[in-house]
Design a protein around this motif. Sequence first.
Motif, PDB file in Angstrom:
ATOM      1  N   MET A  28       0.830  -1.216   0.000  1.00 35.88           N
ATOM      2  CA  MET A  28       0.000   0.000   0.000  1.00 35.88           C
ATOM      3  C   MET A  28       0.860   1.260   0.000  1.00 35.88           C
ATOM      4  O   MET A  28       0.574   2.237  -0.693  1.00 35.88           O
ATOM      5  CB  MET A  28      -0.917  -0.001   1.235  1.00 35.88           C
ATOM      6  CG  MET A  28      -2.111  -0.921   1.104  1.00 35.88           C
ATOM      7  SD  MET A  28      -3.120  -0.965   2.621  1.00 35.88           S
ATOM      8  CE  MET A  28      -3.781   0.692   2.686  1.00 35.88           C
ATOM      9  N   TYR A  29       1.937   1.204   0.782  1.00 34.23           N
ATOM     10  CA  TYR A  29       2.878   2.334   0.857  1.00 34.23           C
ATOM     11  C   TYR A  29       3.474   2.604  -0.529  1.00 34.23           C
ATOM     12  O   TYR A  29       3.498   3.734  -1.017  1.00 34.23           O
ATOM     13  CB  TYR A  29       3.951   1.967   1.881  1.00 34.23           C
ATOM     14  CG  TYR A  29       5.119   2.909   2.046  1.00 34.23           C
ATOM     15  CD1 TYR A  29       4.932   4.262   2.278  1.00 34.23           C
ATOM     16  CD2 TYR A  29       6.427   2.427   2.022  1.00 34.23           C
ATOM     17  CE1 TYR A  29       6.016   5.110   2.472  1.00 34.23           C
ATOM     18  CE2 TYR A  29       7.519   3.264   2.215  1.00 34.23           C
ATOM     19  CZ  TYR A  29       7.304   4.607   2.437  1.00 34.23           C
ATOM     20  OH  TYR A  29       8.378   5.440   2.628  1.00 34.23           O
ATOM     21  N   ILE A  32       1.067   4.088  -3.328  1.00 34.47           N
ATOM     22  CA  ILE A  32       0.802   5.538  -3.253  1.00 34.47           C
ATOM     23  C   ILE A  32       1.784   6.296  -4.145  1.00 34.47           C
ATOM     24  O   ILE A  32       1.458   7.322  -4.731  1.00 34.47           O
ATOM     25  CB  ILE A  32       0.901   6.024  -1.787  1.00 34.47           C
ATOM     26  CG1 ILE A  32      -0.259   5.480  -0.966  1.00 34.47           C
ATOM     27  CG2 ILE A  32       0.948   7.549  -1.714  1.00 34.47           C
ATOM     28  CD1 ILE A  32      -0.165   5.759   0.519  1.00 34.47           C
ATOM     29  N   PHE A  33       2.986   5.759  -4.275  1.00 34.11           N
ATOM     30  CA  PHE A  33       4.034   6.445  -5.042  1.00 34.11           C
ATOM     31  C   PHE A  33       4.256   5.812  -6.423  1.00 34.11           C
ATOM     32  O   PHE A  33       5.271   6.054  -7.071  1.00 34.11           O
ATOM     33  CB  PHE A  33       5.339   6.463  -4.235  1.00 34.11           C
ATOM     34  CG  PHE A  33       5.191   7.212  -2.949  1.00 34.11           C
ATOM     35  CD1 PHE A  33       5.211   8.597  -2.934  1.00 34.11           C
ATOM     36  CD2 PHE A  33       4.966   6.540  -1.764  1.00 34.11           C
ATOM     37  CE1 PHE A  33       5.032   9.297  -1.758  1.00 34.11           C
ATOM     38  CE2 PHE A  33       4.787   7.232  -0.574  1.00 34.11           C
ATOM     39  CZ  PHE A  33       4.810   8.612  -0.569  1.00 34.11           C
ATOM     40  N   ARG A 165      13.012   8.184   2.288  1.00 36.29           N
ATOM     41  CA  ARG A 165      12.844   8.750   3.641  1.00 36.29           C
ATOM     42  C   ARG A 165      11.739   7.963   4.331  1.00 36.29           C
ATOM     43  O   ARG A 165      10.603   8.409   4.436  1.00 36.29           O
ATOM     44  CB  ARG A 165      12.467  10.235   3.538  1.00 36.29           C
ATOM     45  CG  ARG A 165      13.660  11.167   3.523  1.00 36.29           C
ATOM     46  CD  ARG A 165      13.229  12.577   3.220  1.00 36.29           C
ATOM     47  NE  ARG A 165      12.259  13.099   4.172  1.00 36.29           N
ATOM     48  CZ  ARG A 165      12.561  13.691   5.331  1.00 36.29           C
ATOM     49  NH1 ARG A 165      13.815  13.816   5.695  1.00 36.29           N
ATOM     50  NH2 ARG A 165      11.624  14.165   6.114  1.00 36.29           N
ATOM     51  N   ASN A 166      12.095   6.777   4.773  1.00 35.15           N
ATOM     52  CA  ASN A 166      11.103   5.918   5.403  1.00 35.15           C
ATOM     53  C   ASN A 166      10.762   6.429   6.792  1.00 35.15           C
ATOM     54  O   ASN A 166      11.607   6.996   7.478  1.00 35.15           O
ATOM     55  CB  ASN A 166      11.633   4.494   5.516  1.00 35.15           C
ATOM     56  CG  ASN A 166      11.936   3.905   4.154  1.00 35.15           C
ATOM     57  OD1 ASN A 166      11.055   3.827   3.306  1.00 35.15           O
ATOM     58  ND2 ASN A 166      13.179   3.529   3.927  1.00 35.15           N
TER      59      ASN A 166
ATOM     60  N   SER B  98       6.546  10.783   1.847  1.00 32.63           N
ATOM     61  CA  SER B  98       6.666   9.386   2.292  1.00 32.63           C
ATOM     62  C   SER B  98       6.308   9.208   3.772  1.00 32.63           C
ATOM     63  O   SER B  98       5.836   8.136   4.165  1.00 32.63           O
ATOM     64  CB  SER B  98       8.079   8.869   2.032  1.00 32.63           C
ATOM     65  OG  SER B  98       9.032   9.647   2.734  1.00 32.63           O
ATOM     66  N   VAL B 105      -0.924   4.728   5.946  1.00 32.08           N
ATOM     67  CA  VAL B 105      -0.990   3.285   5.654  1.00 32.08           C
ATOM     68  C   VAL B 105      -0.927   2.471   6.947  1.00 32.08           C
ATOM     69  O   VAL B 105      -1.693   1.505   7.123  1.00 32.08           O
ATOM     70  CB  VAL B 105       0.165   2.881   4.709  1.00 32.08           C
ATOM     71  CG1 VAL B 105       0.271   1.364   4.612  1.00 32.08           C
ATOM     72  CG2 VAL B 105      -0.046   3.484   3.329  1.00 32.08           C
TER      73      VAL B 105
END
Lengths: 425, 147
Positions: A28-29, A32-33, A165-166, B98, B105
Amino acid sequence: MVLTKEQQDILNGAKGETMAKVMKTLIMYGEIFGAEKLVPVTSRYNHLVTSFGLKALGPVYDLMDQLIEAGAVSGQKFSADPRPLDPKVPANWLQNLVFKKFMYSKQDFYENQLKQLGLMNEDAFSCACYLDEQGNRPARGEVLSWAESSAVVYANSVLGARCNRNSGIMDLMGSVAGYVPCFGLLTDEGRKATWVVRVETTKKPEAQLLGSAIGMKVMEDVPYVVGLDRWLGQELNDDACAYLKDFGAATASNGAVGLYHIDGLTPEAKDLGRDLIAPDAREYVIDDAELRRVKDSYPLVWKNPDAAPKLCFVGCPHLSLQQLKDWTLRLEQGLRAAGRKKVTVPTVFTTAPGVKKAFEATVYAPRLAGAGVILSCICPLMYMNNPLCGPMPVITCSNKLRTYTTARYYTEDEILSILTKGGPQ
Amino acid sequence: MKEFRGRVVAPGCVSAPALVSHGGLNTLASFQKALQFGDKKATCGDQNNPDLYGKPMAGKALCLPQTIGSTTGGLVLYCACSMNRQPACLLFSNPIDSLAAAGSVLAAVWLEDVNMPVVDCLGEEFLAFVKDGMTVTVKENGLVCVE
């Protein structure tokens, strides 16, 4: 997103419900990108941003417990950000009470969780995990699942590794699954500069002031900085790396920069030069007046703007070995010139545990202690994040610390002057 | 009334008073004191954000360009959601960053019954038009009505 059979099986629950949720989170993360695939994490170690047992982060500990109970632990060992507390750092009884009983009452519990999840070792607590003495230094091109904004920007820019940039927790998810979504700074396109920054100052700009100016201007974009090699040279030696460590931390905290290129110096800029600049890149010129404007724009939130400083922090991000030696020499020289033996403000220098050990084996350590400076491995930001520090006049040359707390920013020269002469001039 | 269309990052419908930040929202600096010291209104603690400093964020339609700062940002948002101190929705003029994406999420996958619609790419005109206190209505399809 196109998944491999293994990834699809995990998502379908082949490794249990918790691992399926980990995979779902990453997918899902990435979606988004616009990520089209997950790619393997290739670094030896991970780095987590959360190192502090803040009582307020209960939901995080609950999630960690879910992972541990399901056996969904990290496939890599990892380092983590600095611990929040050190009994050697000055604190009154009330602060100690608040720190231990209320704020960081979950510290031992959380460190135990970190050990179960894959902590490298007892000394693996530093925001500058990439320093030689800490042993978590990725190679160029390696794919990381790191968090900690200053470490990510250093790994991308100075080491040439590839990492988005987590966020905290997401860093661990990538490590548990062994995959991260491929987008942004993991791609060649995402590493192109969309800003050209021209440094036209008349002297070497203060690293954390220059970084602040650039961060606030470009936000999360990638800047290509021209004119800095004039001051830093064209080799990534100790001085240049220390400068870029501090510069990057300011770009990442005052803005959201995850990667910068320094013309003629950082690895991708050396190889690809101005081919790294996107065709429609915008321009930002930084001269002496612009740096002065940025510095003057910082709000001063002390209750009494004229209060005498009660504490000084140097080392956010953590100081390198060379920086500790340099500061020792500068302090000695300044104190000698001022006819003093000890610093005028209680002062804490912060560094990584491995660096502290190396420094303590040098002749400089007793000299720094002799000047009255406390050497610690804590995170000054975590120390200051409480209501008791709000009214406390703390000074620092860290623009990152200034951003997140009520600490007042001064340049390194000004800090040196305050510590040795009692005032910034 | 004016309508803006963006991209749905986290679906949902909500109507709430607007709270507008024209600069990037530093998530850690904004939320940390509220989370640490039991402030249910989630009063913004970021001294560097003159638009939000000292204003309650919980239950507001938070309108912003993007989030910035510490990479704890996502987990801070996750904790805010878990403690029911989150904004009513997050409305980004820019593409989402991010850290905010991670927070959104994580809340969607690991928490139950959290409703915090997130819409991005609403454009600069959205941020220029919306003002504190205006009523913002978010619809399932990414349509945002401001009046």
